[in-house]
Design a protein around this motif. Structure first.
Motif, PDB file in Angstrom:
ATOM      1  N   TRP A   1     -54.994-137.939 -48.255  1.00 57.01           N
ATOM      2  CA  TRP A   1     -54.418-138.763 -46.779  1.00 57.01           C
ATOM      3  C   TRP A   1     -55.682-139.623 -46.758  1.00 57.01           C
ATOM      4  O   TRP A   1     -56.839-138.657 -46.903  1.00 57.01           O
ATOM      5  CB  TRP A   1     -54.284-138.062 -45.597  1.00 57.01           C
ATOM      6  N   GLU A   2     -56.081-140.654 -46.503  1.00 61.68           N
ATOM      7  CA  GLU A   2     -57.021-140.947 -46.076  1.00 61.68           C
ATOM      8  C   GLU A   2     -57.921-142.444 -44.526  1.00 61.68           C
ATOM      9  O   GLU A   2     -56.787-142.432 -45.082  1.00 61.68           O
ATOM     10  CB  GLU A   2     -57.594-142.307 -47.236  1.00 61.68           C
ATOM     11  N   LYS A   3     -58.037-142.414 -44.419  1.00 60.64           N
ATOM     12  CA  LYS A   3     -58.234-143.528 -42.748  1.00 60.64           C
ATOM     13  C   LYS A   3     -58.289-144.489 -43.623  1.00 60.64           C
ATOM     14  O   LYS A   3     -59.399-145.053 -44.038  1.00 60.64           O
ATOM     15  CB  LYS A   3     -59.661-142.953 -42.337  1.00 60.64           C
ATOM     16  N   GLN A   4     -57.808-145.379 -42.973  1.00 61.31           N
ATOM     17  CA  GLN A   4     -57.584-147.167 -43.550  1.00 61.31           C
ATOM     18  C   GLN A   4     -57.776-147.403 -41.690  1.00 61.31           C
ATOM     19  O   GLN A   4     -57.023-147.602 -41.387  1.00 61.31           O
ATOM     20  CB  GLN A   4     -56.387-146.971 -44.226  1.00 61.31           C
ATOM     21  N   PRO A   5     -58.424-149.205 -41.908  1.00 62.12           N
ATOM     22  CA  PRO A   5     -58.717-149.802 -40.514  1.00 62.12           C
ATOM     23  C   PRO A   5     -57.769-150.447 -40.708  1.00 62.12           C
ATOM     24  O   PRO A   5     -57.078-150.968 -41.645  1.00 62.12           O
ATOM     25  CB  PRO A   5     -59.798-150.699 -41.730  1.00 62.12           C
ATOM     26  N   PHE A   6     -57.431-151.027 -39.509  1.00 57.23           N
ATOM     27  CA  PHE A   6     -56.066-152.032 -39.085  1.00 57.23           C
ATOM     28  C   PHE A   6     -56.302-152.567 -37.794  1.00 57.23           C
ATOM     29  O   PHE A   6     -56.792-152.051 -36.924  1.00 57.23           O
ATOM     30  CB  PHE A   6     -54.706-151.510 -39.127  1.00 57.23           C
ATOM     31  N   TYR A   7     -55.880-153.952 -37.482  1.00 56.82           N
ATOM     32  CA  TYR A   7     -56.310-155.103 -36.362  1.00 56.82           C
ATOM     33  C   TYR A   7     -55.036-154.422 -35.433  1.00 56.82           C
ATOM     34  O   TYR A   7     -54.195-153.980 -35.789  1.00 56.82           O
ATOM     35  CB  TYR A   7     -55.658-155.885 -36.639  1.00 56.82           C
ATOM     36  N   THR A   8     -55.616-153.839 -34.523  1.00 56.97           N
ATOM     37  CA  THR A   8     -54.766-154.010 -32.787  1.00 56.97           C
ATOM     38  C   THR A   8     -55.215-154.713 -31.922  1.00 56.97           C
ATOM     39  O   THR A   8     -56.161-154.993 -31.940  1.00 56.97           O
ATOM     40  CB  THR A   8     -55.282-152.339 -31.939  1.00 56.97           C
ATOM     41  N   VAL A   9     -54.268-154.765 -30.503  1.00 57.37           N
ATOM     42  CA  VAL A   9     -54.981-156.115 -29.787  1.00 57.37           C
ATOM     43  C   VAL A   9     -55.170-155.819 -28.557  1.00 57.37           C
ATOM     44  O   VAL A   9     -55.280-154.072 -28.553  1.00 57.37           O
ATOM     45  CB  VAL A   9     -53.171-156.595 -29.394  1.00 57.37           C
ATOM     46  N   ASN A  10     -56.253-156.148 -28.005  1.00 64.29           N
ATOM     47  CA  ASN A  10     -57.443-155.624 -26.712  1.00 64.29           C
ATOM     48  C   ASN A  10     -57.611-156.302 -25.879  1.00 64.29           C
ATOM     49  O   ASN A  10     -58.516-156.874 -25.979  1.00 64.29           O
ATOM     50  CB  ASN A  10     -58.508-155.048 -27.732  1.00 64.29           C
ATOM     51  N   ASP A  11     -56.496-156.975 -25.407  1.00 61.39           N
ATOM     52  CA  ASP A  11     -56.297-157.927 -24.947  1.00 61.39           C
ATOM     53  C   ASP A  11     -57.316-158.182 -23.070  1.00 61.39           C
ATOM     54  O   ASP A  11     -56.687-156.989 -22.307  1.00 61.39           O
ATOM     55  CB  ASP A  11     -54.670-158.917 -24.408  1.00 61.39           C
ATOM     56  N   GLN A  12     -58.040-158.077 -22.728  1.00 57.85           N
ATOM     57  CA  GLN A  12     -59.034-158.337 -21.624  1.00 57.85           C
ATOM     58  C   GLN A  12     -58.819-159.174 -20.807  1.00 57.85           C
ATOM     59  O   GLN A  12     -58.961-158.932 -20.175  1.00 57.85           O
ATOM     60  CB  GLN A  12     -60.083-158.802 -22.706  1.00 57.85           C
ATOM     61  N   LEU A  13     -57.562-160.668 -21.065  1.00 60.58           N
ATOM     62  CA  LEU A  13     -57.219-161.190 -20.034  1.00 60.58           C
ATOM     63  C   LEU A  13     -55.529-161.082 -20.657  1.00 60.58           C
ATOM     64  O   LEU A  13     -55.666-162.580 -21.052  1.00 60.58           O
ATOM     65  CB  LEU A  13     -58.338-162.371 -20.652  1.00 60.58           C
ATOM     66  N   PRO A  14     -55.335-160.780 -19.950  1.00 56.83           N
ATOM     67  CA  PRO A  14     -53.230-160.802 -20.192  1.00 56.83           C
ATOM     68  C   PRO A  14     -52.812-162.143 -19.703  1.00 56.83           C
ATOM     69  O   PRO A  14     -51.798-161.780 -18.144  1.00 56.83           O
ATOM     70  CB  PRO A  14     -52.481-159.285 -20.055  1.00 56.83           C
ATOM     71  N   TYR A  15     -52.841-163.289 -19.638  1.00 59.31           N
ATOM     72  CA  TYR A  15     -53.004-164.151 -18.976  1.00 59.31           C
ATOM     73  C   TYR A  15     -51.880-165.215 -19.928  1.00 59.31           C
ATOM     74  O   TYR A  15     -51.152-166.746 -19.759  1.00 59.31           O
ATOM     75  CB  TYR A  15     -53.406-164.978 -19.042  1.00 59.31           C
ATOM     76  N   GLY A  16     -50.819-163.926 -20.853  1.00 58.39           N
ATOM     77  CA  GLY A  16     -50.062-165.409 -21.987  1.00 58.39           C
ATOM     78  C   GLY A  16     -50.569-165.718 -23.124  1.00 58.39           C
ATOM     79  O   GLY A  16     -51.760-165.456 -22.769  1.00 58.39           O
ATOM     80  N   HIS A  17     -50.411-166.473 -23.831  1.00 61.94           N
ATOM     81  CA  HIS A  17     -50.376-167.152 -25.333  1.00 61.94           C
ATOM     82  C   HIS A  17     -51.172-168.801 -25.018  1.00 61.94           C
ATOM     83  O   HIS A  17     -51.901-169.099 -24.596  1.00 61.94           O
ATOM     84  CB  HIS A  17     -49.426-167.222 -26.209  1.00 61.94           C
ATOM     85  N   GLY A  18     -50.287-169.380 -24.601  1.00 68.99           N
ATOM     86  CA  GLY A  18     -50.388-171.128 -25.198  1.00 68.99           C
ATOM     87  C   GLY A  18     -51.013-171.157 -23.741  1.00 68.99           C
ATOM     88  O   GLY A  18     -52.071-171.712 -23.547  1.00 68.99           O
ATOM     89  N   GLU A  19     -50.866-170.549 -22.721  1.00 68.88           N
ATOM     90  CA  GLU A  19     -51.414-171.080 -20.831  1.00 68.88           C
ATOM     91  C   GLU A  19     -52.789-170.756 -20.994  1.00 68.88           C
ATOM     92  O   GLU A  19     -53.883-170.939 -20.542  1.00 68.88           O
ATOM     93  CB  GLU A  19     -50.399-170.495 -19.637  1.00 68.88           C
ATOM     94  N   LYS A  20     -53.084-169.213 -21.857  1.00 71.25           N
ATOM     95  CA  LYS A  20     -54.517-168.618 -22.052  1.00 71.25           C
ATOM     96  C   LYS A  20     -55.686-169.423 -22.810  1.00 71.25           C
ATOM     97  O   LYS A  20     -56.769-169.504 -22.131  1.00 71.25           O
ATOM     98  CB  LYS A  20     -54.411-167.643 -21.954  1.00 71.25           C
ATOM     99  N   SER A  21     -54.502-170.032 -23.668  1.00 76.41           N
ATOM    100  CA  SER A  21     -55.841-170.842 -24.581  1.00 76.41           C
ATOM    101  C   SER A  21     -55.785-172.434 -23.658  1.00 76.41           C
ATOM    102  O   SER A  21     -56.965-173.166 -23.519  1.00 76.41           O
ATOM    103  CB  SER A  21     -54.590-171.390 -25.319  1.00 76.41           C
ATOM    104  N   VAL A  22     -54.900-172.858 -23.013  1.00 74.47           N
ATOM    105  CA  VAL A  22     -55.392-174.017 -22.262  1.00 74.47           C
ATOM    106  C   VAL A  22     -56.320-173.437 -21.074  1.00 74.47           C
ATOM    107  O   VAL A  22     -57.314-174.564 -20.761  1.00 74.47           O
ATOM    108  CB  VAL A  22     -54.189-174.049 -21.297  1.00 74.47           C
ATOM    109  N   TYR A  23     -56.182-172.534 -20.000  1.00 70.99           N
ATOM    110  CA  TYR A  23     -57.121-171.804 -19.140  1.00 70.99           C
ATOM    111  C   TYR A  23     -58.543-171.576 -19.819  1.00 70.99           C
ATOM    112  O   TYR A  23     -59.257-172.388 -19.394  1.00 70.99           O
ATOM    113  CB  TYR A  23     -56.395-170.303 -18.830  1.00 70.99           C
ATOM    114  N   ILE A  24     -58.571-171.320 -21.140  1.00 72.71           N
ATOM    115  CA  ILE A  24     -59.933-170.810 -21.090  1.00 72.71           C
ATOM    116  C   ILE A  24     -60.744-171.997 -22.036  1.00 72.71           C
ATOM    117  O   ILE A  24     -61.265-172.379 -21.241  1.00 72.71           O
ATOM    118  CB  ILE A  24     -59.889-170.152 -23.030  1.00 72.71           C
TER     119      ILE A  24
END
Length: 192
Positions: free
Chosen positions: A103-126
């Motif tokens: 068994w070996e440790k392998q990196p992977f990506y996770t979500v760490n959403d600090q501003l849970p505002y939706g997807h497209g609307e969050k882009s517009v907001y930023i």
């Protein structure tokens, strides 16, 4: 990729607040983040590459290129997924090495959403925190996910209304689909 993004952005995006937005982007992980956790471009720099791919697809669309300014194409193509800046984190998990049985440790990506505002609307907001968007640009960025957006529910007419009244939203959605499914080969594409 970072240099290409910045060059295109600086060449075409001239509105007030654009330089502050670019400075903010450079202080985030936008240029090193993945585009997703496990699907298209789930790799370092994937988000920047995806943004460039969507921008190129949008510019290659003859109708979009004829109807919209180079600035609008750059704003929508390059910034549609700005909501993913500082959105992902790297974690590790144990994976069995088939050759050694260990068994070996392998990196992977996770979500760490600090501003849970939706997807497209969050882009517009930023983006709107730095510079103004036209109504059509805002609608295009907001609805670029089309029916893949979590907020689209059966029987909702908001998406079709946006596509009907704001053709740029259709063009951006199609460019996003083309970039994701035609230009960005998934690592697991043939593992099904």
């Amino acid at each position: 990729m970072r240099e290409q993004f910045i060059e295109i952005f600086n060449e075409h995006v001239k509105r007030e607040g654009a330089s502050q937005l670019l400075s903010w982007l450079q202080r985030t992980d936008f240029f090193t983040a993945p585009a997703s956790t496990r699907f298209h471009l789930a790799q370092e720099g994937g988000l920047c590459l995806h943004s460039l791919n969507v921008y190129r697809r949008l510019c290659q669309n003859p109708q979009a290129a004829a109807e919209y300014s180079p600035e609008t194409l750059a704003v929508c193509g390059l910034l549609h997924d700005i909501c993913k800046a500082d959105f992902y984190a790297v974690s590790t998990r144990n994976v069995k090495n088939e050759q050694t049985g260990q068994w070996e440790k392998q990196p992977f990506y996770t979500v760490n959403d600090q501003l849970p505002y939706g997807h497209g609307e969050k882009s517009v907001y930023i983006i709107s925190g730095f510079m103004r968007l036209s109504r059509e640009e805002a609608m295009a960025i907001r609805w670029h996910m089309g029916g893949f957006d979590d907020s689209v529910k059966a029987g909702s007419f908001a998406l079709s209304g946006a596509f009907e009244h704001y053709p740029l939203a259709v063009h951006l959605h199609v460019a996003d689909l083309q970039a994701t499914y035609l230009d960005e080969v998934r690592k697991d594409k043939f593992e099904r």
